[in-house]
Design a protein around this motif. Structure first.
Motif, PDB file in Angstrom:
ATOM      1  N   TRP A 209     -24.525  59.889  17.634  1.00  0.00           N
ATOM      2  CA  TRP A 209     -24.629  60.916  18.677  1.00  0.00           C
ATOM      3  C   TRP A 209     -25.535  62.057  18.216  1.00  0.00           C
ATOM      4  O   TRP A 209     -26.443  62.498  18.943  1.00  0.00           O
ATOM      5  CB  TRP A 209     -23.232  61.406  19.017  1.00  0.00           C
ATOM      6  CG  TRP A 209     -23.173  62.456  20.086  1.00  0.00           C
ATOM      7  CD1 TRP A 209     -24.119  62.752  21.030  1.00  0.00           C
ATOM      8  CD2 TRP A 209     -22.100  63.371  20.302  1.00  0.00           C
ATOM      9  NE1 TRP A 209     -23.705  63.771  21.833  1.00  0.00           N
ATOM     10  CE2 TRP A 209     -22.455  64.169  21.422  1.00  0.00           C
ATOM     11  CE3 TRP A 209     -20.853  63.562  19.690  1.00  0.00           C
ATOM     12  CZ2 TRP A 209     -21.618  65.170  21.906  1.00  0.00           C
ATOM     13  CZ3 TRP A 209     -20.020  64.547  20.186  1.00  0.00           C
ATOM     14  CH2 TRP A 209     -20.399  65.354  21.282  1.00  0.00           C
ATOM     15  N   ASP A 210     -25.318  62.550  16.985  1.00  0.00           N
ATOM     16  CA  ASP A 210     -26.151  63.622  16.444  1.00  0.00           C
ATOM     17  C   ASP A 210     -27.608  63.184  16.321  1.00  0.00           C
ATOM     18  O   ASP A 210     -28.541  63.968  16.588  1.00  0.00           O
ATOM     19  CB  ASP A 210     -25.615  64.056  15.080  1.00  0.00           C
ATOM     20  CG  ASP A 210     -24.254  64.729  15.182  1.00  0.00           C
ATOM     21  OD1 ASP A 210     -23.910  65.214  16.282  1.00  0.00           O
ATOM     22  OD2 ASP A 210     -23.520  64.739  14.167  1.00  0.00           O
ATOM     23  N   MET A 211     -27.811  61.924  15.902  1.00  0.00           N
ATOM     24  CA  MET A 211     -29.180  61.426  15.753  1.00  0.00           C
ATOM     25  C   MET A 211     -29.895  61.394  17.101  1.00  0.00           C
ATOM     26  O   MET A 211     -31.074  61.775  17.214  1.00  0.00           O
ATOM     27  CB  MET A 211     -29.147  60.019  15.140  1.00  0.00           C
ATOM     28  CG  MET A 211     -30.516  59.382  14.976  1.00  0.00           C
ATOM     29  SD  MET A 211     -30.405  57.660  14.447  1.00  0.00           S
ATOM     30  CE  MET A 211     -29.670  56.915  15.895  1.00  0.00           C
ATOM     31  N   MET A 212     -29.186  60.977  18.151  1.00  0.00           N
ATOM     32  CA  MET A 212     -29.824  60.907  19.460  1.00  0.00           C
ATOM     33  C   MET A 212     -30.088  62.298  20.032  1.00  0.00           C
ATOM     34  O   MET A 212     -31.087  62.512  20.742  1.00  0.00           O
ATOM     35  CB  MET A 212     -28.949  60.087  20.405  1.00  0.00           C
ATOM     36  CG  MET A 212     -28.948  58.598  20.048  1.00  0.00           C
ATOM     37  SD  MET A 212     -28.103  57.586  21.261  1.00  0.00           S
ATOM     38  CE  MET A 212     -28.329  55.949  20.544  1.00  0.00           C
ATOM     39  N   LYS A 213     -29.217  63.260  19.750  1.00  0.00           N
ATOM     40  CA  LYS A 213     -29.497  64.633  20.181  1.00  0.00           C
ATOM     41  C   LYS A 213     -30.744  65.151  19.496  1.00  0.00           C
ATOM     42  O   LYS A 213     -31.576  65.852  20.118  1.00  0.00           O
ATOM     43  CB  LYS A 213     -28.295  65.534  19.861  1.00  0.00           C
ATOM     44  CG  LYS A 213     -27.104  65.314  20.776  1.00  0.00           C
ATOM     45  CD  LYS A 213     -26.058  66.387  20.636  1.00  0.00           C
ATOM     46  CE  LYS A 213     -25.401  66.378  19.268  1.00  0.00           C
ATOM     47  NZ  LYS A 213     -24.288  67.358  19.172  1.00  0.00           N
ATOM     48  N   TYR A 233     -18.554  57.681  21.339  1.00  0.00           N
ATOM     49  CA  TYR A 233     -17.785  58.423  20.335  1.00  0.00           C
ATOM     50  C   TYR A 233     -16.369  58.689  20.833  1.00  0.00           C
ATOM     51  O   TYR A 233     -15.386  58.476  20.119  1.00  0.00           O
ATOM     52  CB  TYR A 233     -18.506  59.733  20.017  1.00  0.00           C
ATOM     53  CG  TYR A 233     -17.705  60.701  19.199  1.00  0.00           C
ATOM     54  CD1 TYR A 233     -17.456  60.483  17.850  1.00  0.00           C
ATOM     55  CD2 TYR A 233     -17.192  61.868  19.778  1.00  0.00           C
ATOM     56  CE1 TYR A 233     -16.724  61.389  17.093  1.00  0.00           C
ATOM     57  CE2 TYR A 233     -16.457  62.772  19.037  1.00  0.00           C
ATOM     58  CZ  TYR A 233     -16.225  62.526  17.700  1.00  0.00           C
ATOM     59  OH  TYR A 233     -15.485  63.415  16.949  1.00  0.00           O
ATOM     60  N   TYR A 234     -16.222  59.131  22.090  1.00  0.00           N
ATOM     61  CA  TYR A 234     -14.904  59.407  22.642  1.00  0.00           C
ATOM     62  C   TYR A 234     -14.101  58.111  22.840  1.00  0.00           C
ATOM     63  O   TYR A 234     -12.874  58.094  22.696  1.00  0.00           O
ATOM     64  CB  TYR A 234     -15.033  60.144  23.967  1.00  0.00           C
ATOM     65  CG  TYR A 234     -15.588  61.548  23.822  1.00  0.00           C
ATOM     66  CD1 TYR A 234     -15.145  62.389  22.809  1.00  0.00           C
ATOM     67  CD2 TYR A 234     -16.558  62.024  24.694  1.00  0.00           C
ATOM     68  CE1 TYR A 234     -15.657  63.676  22.668  1.00  0.00           C
ATOM     69  CE2 TYR A 234     -17.074  63.311  24.566  1.00  0.00           C
ATOM     70  CZ  TYR A 234     -16.619  64.124  23.546  1.00  0.00           C
ATOM     71  OH  TYR A 234     -17.126  65.388  23.400  1.00  0.00           O
ATOM     72  N   SER A 235     -14.785  57.039  23.173  1.00  0.00           N
ATOM     73  CA  SER A 235     -14.100  55.753  23.355  1.00  0.00           C
ATOM     74  C   SER A 235     -13.450  55.300  22.056  1.00  0.00           C
ATOM     75  O   SER A 235     -12.316  54.801  22.064  1.00  0.00           O
ATOM     76  CB  SER A 235     -15.105  54.705  23.841  1.00  0.00           C
ATOM     77  OG  SER A 235     -14.504  53.420  23.905  1.00  0.00           O
ATOM     78  N   VAL A 236     -14.150  55.484  20.959  1.00  0.00           N
ATOM     79  CA  VAL A 236     -13.582  55.104  19.656  1.00  0.00           C
ATOM     80  C   VAL A 236     -12.390  55.992  19.322  1.00  0.00           C
ATOM     81  O   VAL A 236     -11.372  55.529  18.782  1.00  0.00           O
ATOM     82  CB  VAL A 236     -14.656  55.179  18.565  1.00  0.00           C
ATOM     83  CG1 VAL A 236     -14.051  54.931  17.186  1.00  0.00           C
ATOM     84  CG2 VAL A 236     -15.761  54.159  18.831  1.00  0.00           C
TER      85      VAL A 236
END
Length: 468
Positions: A209-213, A233-236
């Motif tokens: 997530w951070d990498m894509m941001k 991320y929330y699904s996990v």
């Protein structure tokens, strides 16, 4: 003395007239239970044979004879099992069942002895101006039911096998309890490992997530990719919450089985468990001897056998001898009192009982056939459970080996897709899909490792719980 001889002669005539011969009478009323023939060969499938043909093993030191402490070697698990055996309500009730069966057997044995009663009586009577008359009787009366036609013998034998069945029930409860505790303990180890995997994946999805941001800030990714990574991320994280709930519920269930309030369960790790991996199970007649529940079904069959003998004995005469002795003044006529002795023998031969005796015999015979069917089915059920445990172990071991190779490939896939995404040579969907596939594969492998352990527990139970 002459009257006694006449009674004995009458008894012999009636007894011999009720059957074709004394041998038939003895066989129908006094015969001990003998195990009937039932199907015991090839009661479970050989999961190791390619053609699926049933194979019968011959072994003397089988897995089925191992005590539970040699099967489940984890010290913490052994402590939990011992607590359950000491505190579980079903185990406590099983012990009480044995006590009740022992008392019933005592009653059946004492039935061969005469009964004694003491019933003192006394009074005062007065007629007109005459002196009052005091009278008293201090009698002791005995009653002895002569076991001439095996009724008491069959009842005693039925009580004996009922006691054996109660002991079998206690062993069956113990085996089931050990298996349940082990299954729940290994379930906790599986859930702990799955929670660890999910937490590790949470860290990985957060990094993605951070990498894509960061990629979006440089104009190399769209907002949709960031949103998908965030949702993943929330699904996990939701999976972690669900596993934590299952852990708490399993701990509560295990606490209840141990007879304690709900609390956390001390435990080891999945990787440190050591369970037998080679099984010589033995089948056929061994299942009859090792499985306490199967043996309990046979004891029910034996009890029905003796119930038939009891029902048959009711067709023959019952003889009761009732001696009595009393110290009495005979309503005031003898003073001081004297000893009065008497003896009465009675014989009762059923002639017409409204079909009750015949119906009782037929019911007892039908119950015997039902018990025989239940016993046969319990053997087949035990064989099916052995077969299922073996196939679960083999299939889980095979799947776990394949999943290990799958995980190694997926780990490389996750690494490569992330690298390619940084180089704009891959899409965000490939990265997220690769991570989900890796997570699912790791969860599946832990599940199959647990199923393999569960198969060992099931096999322990299916083979009768060892030597306890």
């Amino acid at each position: 003395m002459k009257k006694t001889n006449i009674i004995i002669a009458l008894v012999a005539v009636v007894a011999l007239s009720g059957c074709s011969s004394y041998r038939n009478l003895k066989n129908s009323l006094y015969a001990p239970y003998e195990r009937p023939e039932i199907r015991t060969d090839s009661v479970y499938r050989d999961t190791g044979s390619a053609d699926g043909v049933n194979v019968e093993y011959v072994d003397t030191l089988s897995f089925g004879n191992l005590p539970w402490r040699e099967v489940f070697t984890d010290p913490l698990l052994q402590q939990h099992i011992q607590k359950a055996l000491d505190n579980n309500v079903n185990m406590l009730n099983a012990a009480l069942n044995i006590k009740m069966a022992e008392e019933q057997l005592k009653v059946a044995r004492l039935a061969f002895l005469p009964q004694f009663t003491f019933n003192p009586q006394g009074g005062i009577s007065k007629l007109g101006n005459a002196d009052a008359t005091k009278y008293y009787t201090l009698p002791v009366v005995a009653s002895w039911n002569v076991n001439l036609f095996g009724g008491l013998t069959s009842q005693k034998r039925a009580a004996q096998v009922q006691l054996l069945a109660a002991r079998d029930y206690q062993l069956a409860v113990q085996t089931s309890l050990v298996s349940n505790v082990a299954n729940m303990y290994y379930t906790l180890l599986m859930l702990d490992k799955q929670l660890q995997i999910v937490n590790d994946m949470t860290v990985l999805t957060k990094e993605t997530w951070d990498m894509m941001k960061l990629q979006m800030e440089f104009g190399r990714a769209r907002s949709t990719s960031v949103q998908s990574a965030e949702a993943n991320y929330y699904s996990v994280q939701t999976q972690a919450v669900d596993i934590q709930r299952q852990i708490r519920e399993t701990e509560n269930a295990l606490s209840l089985v141990m007879g304690e309030p709900a609390h956390g369960i001390a435990r080891g790790t999945l990787e440190n468990q050591s369970l037998p991996a080679k099984f010589a199970t033995g089948i056929g007649i061994q299942l009859l001897n090792n499985r306490p529940d199967v043996h309990a079904y046979e004891m029910q069959l034996a009890q029905c056998f003796y119930n038939i003998e009891t029902a048959r004995s009711r067709f023959y005469p019952s003889i009761t001898i009732s001696p009595s002795g009393a110290f009495t003044n005979n309503n005031g006529m003898i003073n001081p009192g004297k000893i009065l002795l008497s003896a009465v023998a009675s014989l009762t031969q059923p002639i017409f009982m409204n079909g009750q005796l015949t119906a009782g015999l037929r019911v007892a015979e039908a119950q015997y056939q039902q018990a025989l069917n239940d016993w046969q089915n319990s053997v087949l059920q035990a064989g099916s459970e052995v077969s299922n445990a073996l196939v679960l172990y083999n299939s889980s071991a095979e799947k776990s080996a394949l999943e290990a190779q799958q995980i190694a490939t997926l780990e490389k896939n996750v690494e490569h897709t992330q690298l390619l995404f940084r180089q704009s040579s891959s899409t965000y969907l490939e990265v997220i899909t690769a991570q989900q596939n890796l997570l699912n594969a790791r969860i599946s492998k832990v599940s199959d490792d647990f199923y393999k352990m569960q198969a060992v527990v099931n096999l322990y139970y299916a083979l009768g719980g060892g030597t306890q």
